[in-house]
Design an enzyme around this catalytic site. Structure first.
Site, PDB file in Angstrom:
ATOM      1  N   TRP A  40      50.189  55.810  32.303  1.00 39.71           N
ATOM      2  CA  TRP A  40      51.557  56.291  32.049  1.00 39.71           C
ATOM      3  C   TRP A  40      52.337  55.084  31.550  1.00 39.71           C
ATOM      4  O   TRP A  40      52.574  54.131  32.307  1.00 39.71           O
ATOM      5  CB  TRP A  40      52.144  56.839  33.355  1.00 39.71           C
ATOM      6  CG  TRP A  40      53.619  57.130  33.414  1.00 39.71           C
ATOM      7  CD1 TRP A  40      54.521  56.578  34.276  1.00 39.71           C
ATOM      8  CD2 TRP A  40      54.359  58.101  32.649  1.00 39.71           C
ATOM      9  NE1 TRP A  40      55.768  57.113  34.101  1.00 39.71           N
ATOM     10  CE2 TRP A  40      55.703  58.054  33.092  1.00 39.71           C
ATOM     11  CE3 TRP A  40      54.020  58.989  31.628  1.00 39.71           C
ATOM     12  CZ2 TRP A  40      56.708  58.859  32.550  1.00 39.71           C
ATOM     13  CZ3 TRP A  40      55.023  59.792  31.090  1.00 39.71           C
ATOM     14  CH2 TRP A  40      56.337  59.734  31.541  1.00 39.71           C
ATOM     15  N   ASP A  54      66.568  50.544  32.775  1.00 32.81           N
ATOM     16  CA  ASP A  54      65.847  51.623  32.102  1.00 32.81           C
ATOM     17  C   ASP A  54      66.902  52.598  31.572  1.00 32.81           C
ATOM     18  O   ASP A  54      67.167  53.634  32.178  1.00 32.81           O
ATOM     19  CB  ASP A  54      64.915  52.291  33.132  1.00 32.81           C
ATOM     20  CG  ASP A  54      64.136  53.462  32.544  1.00 32.81           C
ATOM     21  OD1 ASP A  54      64.048  53.552  31.300  1.00 32.81           O
ATOM     22  OD2 ASP A  54      63.626  54.278  33.335  1.00 32.81           O
ATOM     23  N   ASP A  81      55.865  57.676  28.023  1.00 32.35           N
ATOM     24  CA  ASP A  81      57.192  58.146  28.428  1.00 32.35           C
ATOM     25  C   ASP A  81      58.136  57.771  27.283  1.00 32.35           C
ATOM     26  O   ASP A  81      58.512  56.605  27.132  1.00 32.35           O
ATOM     27  CB  ASP A  81      57.541  57.391  29.723  1.00 32.35           C
ATOM     28  CG  ASP A  81      58.976  57.593  30.166  1.00 32.35           C
ATOM     29  OD1 ASP A  81      59.703  58.369  29.526  1.00 32.35           O
ATOM     30  OD2 ASP A  81      59.346  56.962  31.182  1.00 32.35           O
ATOM     31  N   HIS A 186      60.788  67.282  37.102  1.00 28.79           N
ATOM     32  CA  HIS A 186      61.106  66.075  37.858  1.00 28.79           C
ATOM     33  C   HIS A 186      62.158  66.357  38.931  1.00 28.79           C
ATOM     34  O   HIS A 186      63.034  67.206  38.736  1.00 28.79           O
ATOM     35  CB  HIS A 186      61.617  64.984  36.897  1.00 28.79           C
ATOM     36  CG  HIS A 186      61.441  63.592  37.431  1.00 28.79           C
ATOM     37  ND1 HIS A 186      60.661  63.289  38.506  1.00 28.79           N
ATOM     38  CD2 HIS A 186      61.969  62.403  37.011  1.00 28.79           C
ATOM     39  CE1 HIS A 186      60.694  61.993  38.741  1.00 28.79           C
ATOM     40  NE2 HIS A 186      61.491  61.429  37.836  1.00 28.79           N
TER      41      HIS A 186
HETATM   42  C1  SPV Z   1      59.354  56.321  34.383  1.00 30.41           C
HETATM   43  O1  SPV Z   1      58.403  55.929  35.045  1.00 30.41           O
HETATM   44  O2  SPV Z   1      59.916  55.638  33.565  1.00 30.41           O
HETATM   45  C2  SPV Z   1      59.880  57.666  34.572  1.00 30.41           C
HETATM   46  C3  SPV Z   1      59.739  58.308  35.862  1.00 30.41           C
HETATM   47  O3  SPV Z   1      60.457  58.163  33.663  1.00 30.41           O
HETATM   48  S1  SPV Z   1      61.202  58.035  36.719  1.00 30.41           S
HETATM   49  O4  SPV Z   1      61.396  56.631  36.848  1.00 30.41           O
HETATM   50  O5  SPV Z   1      61.017  58.696  38.000  1.00 30.41           O
HETATM   51  O6  SPV Z   1      62.273  58.647  35.969  1.00 30.41           O
HETATM   52 MG    MG Z   2      61.075  56.868  32.194  1.00 30.79          MG
END
Ligand code: SPV
Ligand code: MG
Length: 558
Positions: A40, A54, A81, A186
């Site tokens: 991932w 992020d 992602d 999610h």
């Molecule tokens: C990521 O791993 O960047 C995701 C999952 O998008 S979360 O962090 O839970 O949004």
């Molecule tokens: Mg993400």
């Protein structure tokens, strides 16, 4: 099989697909070696690895570069992602082209607005795109992909944004109608209830993906009781555990005042080398890395011509410049050496060195030419002698193949020796005049008219002009190859002999300066150095006399 095909196969199989978040080639490789099904390429991990939020701070290219690093490091599929596709449908089209071309197996695209914030961020902005806008993006993505296998999974953020189950399901239906290959639902609740409720109401014919980061008690065993869930993503545990471990290590180094204790707890560098693919690199180097060795050629040509039959022909020209059918011996040899890629050619000259006017060679003068011989001349070039050395006597012509073969020798000192002299009347008469440098090698030449030269280790046991008639089995032709170590050994032996020499004979020579190469080689053999040989059967000629000159002129056509 493409990675997209591999991913599709996993979805068609029976097992729950387990993929793990990574952020670079190394972490992706660790995920693969731990036995997971895929990677991932997490936006959280990648942005955290850059120490930025992020929140679409990094660009599509940054995420693409990270995904490429991961994909190239592993043989399992990478699911990227891609946030919300980095913009609108136009950005999505470009994004799909880029990621698919890079060999990415599939993408998961979320229905949030640009710029997004991480779904788990407490108090974060979680703004959703309209259903219509996101349907357009899904259609754009599916339309942009080239292969039928590339997977586009839609990520529903309605539960994250607090819009409820009904909205989530409405979106699921719209996205599946628009052609997505799967739905990721999610949640950031600390239990899986939202997710399980959604799944119970879900009757669409696409697989479901879950990310149990905030509800970790929803283990695989429990997940498996919901067969619609086909994939679980462990999204950020690699980078979190890396941070934990790095912090511990740093604390220990600081507290212990050094790395002594910690070094034993972390992986050895060898394991790191392995993860970096160093063994593969070494294998490849063996197969494909041809070291361009520096080879220097040296022609000792300082001798004073004493042979009366050549004097009228040469006048005051050095023997190397003797014209044989329109070209001097040296010109012929220089051309041959250059055709073999040997460019550093040194000629040690004696009297009348101004007559040596050949392009592309370096002249070194042996000013002591009257009272010295070949060994002294070789040592005149001492500081140029580093790396492999090809020694070519000034009065010989030879076939190119001999040099080609000689250059392949891996021995430290290799002399080219000819076993045919015993059957040659001319060579025999020269032998009587002590004009041949004879060799006793371990094995005799193989007799026979047509033979394949034996490729064998045939060390030289003795070398000199005065070896007994019966003893000698070869003649040294005046071509030798020294490895880098071989030349260092020769220099060392020269210095040693020079310091221990005190008047009188030096081996066969009247004194040390008048020594020939074979004099020192003989001393080296006695001291235990190995002098190897390359056996030939004719293919060369020397010019010591007018008779030689006539014979060679007849043989050489060009
Ligand atoms: C990521 O791993 O960047 C995701 C999952 O998008 S979360 O962090 O839970 O949004
Ligand atoms: Mg993400």
């Amino acid at each position: 099989m493409s990675k997209a095909e591999m991913l599709r196969k996993l979805f068609m199989g029976k097992n729950l697909i387990r993929i793990v978040g990574a952020h670079n080639g190394l972490t992706a490789k660790l995920v693969e070696s731990a036995g997971f099904d895929g990677i991932w390429a997490s936006s959280l991990e990648v942005s955290a690895s850059h120490a930025v939020p992020d929140a679409n701070i990094l660009t599509m290219q940054d995420y693409l570069d990270a995904a490429i690093d991961m994909n190239e490091a592993v043989s399992i599929p990478v699911v990227v992602d891609v946030d919300q596709g980095y913009g609108n449908s136009t950005n999505v089209i470009h994004m799909v082209k880029k990621f698919e071309t890079a060999g990415i197996a599939g993408i998961i695209m979320e229905d949030k607005l640009f710029p997004k914030q991480n779904s788990l961020l407490a108090g974060g902005r979680q703004e959703l795109a309209t259903i219509g806008e996101f349907v357009g993006k899904i259609m754009a993505a599916k339309n942009a992909q080239e292969s039928k296998d590339f997977m586009v999974i839609a990520r529903i953020e309605a539960l994250i944004a607090g819009w409820g189950q009904e909205e989530a399901m409405k979106r699921a239906k719209a996205y599946v109608n628009a052609g997505v290959d799967g739905i990721m639902i999610h949640s950031k609740k600390n239990n899986p209830d939202e997710i399980t409720e959604f799944i119970k109401n879900f009757d669409l014919n696409v697989p479901i993906v879950v990310v149990p980061s905030t509800y970790p008690s929803f283990t695989e065993e429990k997940i498996k009781s919901f067969p619609k869930i086909r994939m679980v993503i462990y999204a950020n545990h690699v980078i979190r555990s890396a941070v934990t471990s790095i912090k511990e290590t740093l604390k220990e180094i600081k507290d212990a005042g050094g790395i002594d204790t910690v070094s034993r707890k972390i992986i050895p560098v060898e394991e790191l080398f392995e993860l970096q693919g160093t063994s593969e690199m070494k294998e490849n180097e063996k197969k494909f890395l041809f070291k361009q060795e520096k080879i220097t050629a040296l022609v000792p040509a300082a001798g004073v011509i004493k042979e009366p039959s050549l004097k009228p022909l040469l006048q005051d020209t050095p023997l190397v410049m003797l014209d044989v059918n329109g070209k001097s011996i040296l010109q012929r040899n220089v051309e041959l050496l250059k055709s073999l890629g040997i460019k550093d050619i040194f000629v040690v000259s004696g009297p009348n060195s101004d007559k040596i006017n050949i392009e592309g060679i370096n002249i070194i003068q042996n000013k002591n030419f009257e009272n010295s011989h070949i060994l002294y001349s070789i040592m005149c070039a001492e500081e140029k002698l580093n790396g492999k050395l090809l020694l070519v006597y000034s009065d010989i012509l030879f076939e190119k193949e001999i040099i080609e073969k000689l250059l392949k020798s891996e021995e430290d000192i290799t002399l080219v020796i000819d076993g045919s002299f015993k059957n040659s009347k001319i060579r025999q008469s020269k032998k009587e005049e002590h004009d041949l440098v004879l060799v006793k090698a371990k094995h005799d030449p193989v007799e026979g008219e047509r033979i394949i030269r034996p490729k064998r280790d045939n060390p030289v046991l003795k070398i000199g002009k005065k070896i007994g008639v019966e003893e000698a089995n070869y003649e040294y032709i005046g071509l030798a190859l020294f490895s880098e170590k071989g030349i260092e050994d020769l220099k060392k032996a020269y210095e040693e002999e020079k310091t221990t020499y005190s008047e009188g004979l030096f081996n066969e020579a009247v004194n040390f300066d008048m020594a020939n190469l074979h004099d020192i080689l003989m001393r080296m053999i006695q001291k235990g150095y190995k002098v190897s040989s390359m056996e030939i059967d004719k293919g060369w000629s020397e010019i010591h006399t007018f008779e030689d000159y006539k014979r060679v002129s007849r043989m050489i056509a060009d």
